[in-house]
Design a protein around this motif. Structure first.
Motif, PDB file in Angstrom:
ATOM      1  N   PHE A   1       0.851  -1.188   0.000  1.00 61.08           N
ATOM      2  CA  PHE A   1       0.000   0.000   0.000  1.00 61.08           C
ATOM      3  C   PHE A   1       0.887   1.239   0.000  1.00 61.08           C
ATOM      4  O   PHE A   1       1.786   1.359   0.838  1.00 61.08           O
ATOM      5  CB  PHE A   1      -0.916   0.019   1.227  1.00 61.08           C
ATOM      6  N   VAL A   2       0.640   2.138  -0.942  1.00 57.60           N
ATOM      7  CA  VAL A   2       1.415   3.372  -1.057  1.00 57.60           C
ATOM      8  C   VAL A   2       0.559   4.531  -0.567  1.00 57.60           C
ATOM      9  O   VAL A   2      -0.563   4.726  -1.040  1.00 57.60           O
ATOM     10  CB  VAL A   2       1.860   3.615  -2.510  1.00 57.60           C
ATOM     11  N   MET A   3       1.081   5.310   0.363  1.00 59.19           N
ATOM     12  CA  MET A   3       0.321   6.379   0.994  1.00 59.19           C
ATOM     13  C   MET A   3       0.498   7.696   0.231  1.00 59.19           C
ATOM     14  O   MET A   3       1.216   8.611   0.662  1.00 59.19           O
ATOM     15  CB  MET A   3       0.753   6.546   2.447  1.00 59.19           C
ATOM     16  N   ASP A   4      -0.172   7.779  -0.910  1.00 61.06           N
ATOM     17  CA  ASP A   4      -0.110   8.970  -1.756  1.00 61.06           C
ATOM     18  C   ASP A   4      -1.269   9.899  -1.390  1.00 61.06           C
ATOM     19  O   ASP A   4      -2.319   9.913  -2.029  1.00 61.06           O
ATOM     20  CB  ASP A   4      -0.186   8.574  -3.232  1.00 61.06           C
ATOM     21  N   GLY A   5      -1.110  10.659  -0.303  1.00 60.13           N
ATOM     22  CA  GLY A   5      -2.164  11.554   0.159  1.00 60.13           C
ATOM     23  C   GLY A   5      -3.248  10.882   0.970  1.00 60.13           C
ATOM     24  O   GLY A   5      -4.263  11.515   1.283  1.00 60.13           O
ATOM     25  N   VAL A   6      -3.088   9.602   1.289  1.00 57.55           N
ATOM     26  CA  VAL A   6      -4.080   8.871   2.080  1.00 57.55           C
ATOM     27  C   VAL A   6      -3.372   8.117   3.207  1.00 57.55           C
ATOM     28  O   VAL A   6      -2.153   8.017   3.243  1.00 57.55           O
ATOM     29  CB  VAL A   6      -4.869   7.855   1.209  1.00 57.55           C
ATOM     30  N   SER A   7      -4.180   7.592   4.138  1.00 58.40           N
ATOM     31  CA  SER A   7      -3.666   6.773   5.229  1.00 58.40           C
ATOM     32  C   SER A   7      -4.431   5.457   5.271  1.00 58.40           C
ATOM     33  O   SER A   7      -5.635   5.425   4.987  1.00 58.40           O
ATOM     34  CB  SER A   7      -3.820   7.493   6.575  1.00 58.40           C
ATOM     35  N   LEU A   8      -3.739   4.381   5.607  1.00 67.79           N
ATOM     36  CA  LEU A   8      -4.379   3.076   5.769  1.00 67.79           C
ATOM     37  C   LEU A   8      -5.007   3.038   7.152  1.00 67.79           C
ATOM     38  O   LEU A   8      -4.305   3.027   8.169  1.00 67.79           O
ATOM     39  CB  LEU A   8      -3.350   1.959   5.605  1.00 67.79           C
ATOM     40  N   ARG A   9      -6.344   3.041   7.200  1.00 64.04           N
ATOM     41  CA  ARG A   9      -7.058   3.150   8.470  1.00 64.04           C
ATOM     42  C   ARG A   9      -7.471   1.817   9.049  1.00 64.04           C
ATOM     43  O   ARG A   9      -7.600   1.660  10.260  1.00 64.04           O
ATOM     44  CB  ARG A   9      -8.313   4.018   8.286  1.00 64.04           C
ATOM     45  N   GLU A  10      -7.755   0.828   8.189  1.00 64.13           N
ATOM     46  CA  GLU A  10      -8.304  -0.432   8.694  1.00 64.13           C
ATOM     47  C   GLU A  10      -7.968  -1.575   7.746  1.00 64.13           C
ATOM     48  O   GLU A  10      -7.919  -1.398   6.532  1.00 64.13           O
ATOM     49  CB  GLU A  10      -9.819  -0.310   8.863  1.00 64.13           C
ATOM     50  N   LEU A  11      -7.756  -2.744   8.324  1.00 64.88           N
ATOM     51  CA  LEU A  11      -7.502  -3.970   7.570  1.00 64.88           C
ATOM     52  C   LEU A  11      -8.461  -5.027   8.095  1.00 64.88           C
ATOM     53  O   LEU A  11      -8.547  -5.253   9.303  1.00 64.88           O
ATOM     54  CB  LEU A  11      -6.052  -4.409   7.782  1.00 64.88           C
ATOM     55  N   THR A  12      -9.230  -5.665   7.202  1.00 68.18           N
ATOM     56  CA  THR A  12     -10.162  -6.705   7.621  1.00 68.18           C
ATOM     57  C   THR A  12     -10.016  -7.923   6.713  1.00 68.18           C
ATOM     58  O   THR A  12      -9.572  -7.816   5.561  1.00 68.18           O
ATOM     59  CB  THR A  12     -11.623  -6.228   7.573  1.00 68.18           C
ATOM     60  N   LEU A  13     -10.413  -9.082   7.235  1.00 69.60           N
ATOM     61  CA  LEU A  13     -10.361 -10.335   6.483  1.00 69.60           C
ATOM     62  C   LEU A  13     -11.772 -10.730   6.065  1.00 69.60           C
ATOM     63  O   LEU A  13     -12.712 -10.667   6.859  1.00 69.60           O
ATOM     64  CB  LEU A  13      -9.721 -11.435   7.331  1.00 69.60           C
ATOM     65  N   ASP A  14     -11.908 -11.130   4.809  1.00 71.48           N
ATOM     66  CA  ASP A  14     -13.203 -11.455   4.211  1.00 71.48           C
ATOM     67  C   ASP A  14     -13.217 -12.946   3.875  1.00 71.48           C
ATOM     68  O   ASP A  14     -12.480 -13.399   3.002  1.00 71.48           O
ATOM     69  CB  ASP A  14     -13.386 -10.606   2.949  1.00 71.48           C
ATOM     70  N   THR A  15     -14.070 -13.706   4.571  1.00 68.15           N
ATOM     71  CA  THR A  15     -14.141 -15.154   4.349  1.00 68.15           C
ATOM     72  C   THR A  15     -15.469 -15.552   3.716  1.00 68.15           C
ATOM     73  O   THR A  15     -16.012 -16.624   3.992  1.00 68.15           O
ATOM     74  CB  THR A  15     -13.932 -15.927   5.667  1.00 68.15           C
ATOM     75  N   ALA A  16     -15.997 -14.690   2.851  1.00 65.35           N
ATOM     76  CA  ALA A  16     -17.219 -15.025   2.111  1.00 65.35           C
ATOM     77  C   ALA A  16     -16.950 -16.213   1.179  1.00 65.35           C
ATOM     78  O   ALA A  16     -15.806 -16.656   1.012  1.00 65.35           O
ATOM     79  CB  ALA A  16     -17.690 -13.816   1.306  1.00 65.35           C
TER      80      ALA A  16
END
Length: 238
Positions: free
Chosen positions: A90-105
């Protein structure tokens, strides 16, 4: 330190589930910008998925990044049975990584293979020029390795700009995924439904009015090319 934590559990339930709860406690992370999350994988009982990011603050003139580490663990064994590492995920080009979630659908790509998803929420925190993006990547297990088969599909996006009074425009895009009956190179095709709205605000004070346009849903088929699902322009995270 940020970690995704399992929600509150009644004491008796905690005592009965004890080991399961411990198995899915996210691994500790080092920095305030690092993230960690874990989740049981219902499609494969006894397996747990873990995801961690490590933040690297860039020097002047460069962009900060997050590396990504994924692992699958079995029955609380300390050593993962499958792993994946991606530098500069993930490259932070003017943004921030706020949350990471796992999807097991139920991402059933072949009769015997299911993928799991990693969703990443990025925002810029601006009032006047807001941007929020949720992207989804899918991974499959191949022996001791995890492999990405869908990279950073934007499943939600919100943005726009306004004058802090009334005038402005904003948009919202949401996408859902269904598994098609057709397949390409042995993997099921993915049908993506895109719904978009646009809002324009005009006037001043009490006379400020919003005019919202809801566009017709659009269906797009994603096909596997033997390595990954191909995303059309505008579907992939910037």
């Amino acid at each position: 330190m940020k970690s995704g934590l399992i929600g509150g559990v009644a004491l008796c339930g905690w005592l009965m589930a004890g080991q399961v709860f411990a198995d899915c406690t996210p691994a500790p992370v080092m920095g305030d910008e690092d993230l960690s999350v874990c989740k049981d994988w219902p499609a494969y009982p006894g397996l747990t998925i873990s995801a961690k990011t490590r933040f690297t603050r860039a020097a002047a003139g460069a962009l900060s990044t997050h590396d990504l580490d994924l692992s699958v663990l079995k029955d609380a064994q300390p050593k993962p049975i499958a792993t994946y590492h991606q530098a500069t995920a993930f490259v932070m080009d003017g943004v921030s990584l706020r949350e990471l979630t796992l999807d097991t659908a139920r991402y059933k790509l072949t009769p015997d293979l299911r993928a799991f998803g990693v969703r990443a929420l990025l925002t810029n925190g601006s009032r006047l020029n807001p941007l929020e993006e949720n992207q989804l990547s899918l991974y499959v297990r191949e022996g001791e390795k995890l492999r990405p088969v869908l990279r950073q599909l934007v499943v939600y996006e919100y943005g726009g700009e306004w004058d802090d009074n009334c005038a402005g425009e904003r948009f919202e895009i949401s996408r859902t995924i269904d598994i098609a009956k057709t397949s390409s190179h042995g993997y099921a095709d993915l049908i993506v439904k895109t719904q978009q709205t646009g809002t324009k605000s005009e006037g001043e004070g009490d006379a400020c009015e919003d005019k919202t346009t809801v566009y017709s849903p659009v269906l797009t088929t994603l096909r596997y090319d033997g390595n990954s699902y191909v995303l059309p322009p505008g579907f992939k995270s910037l």
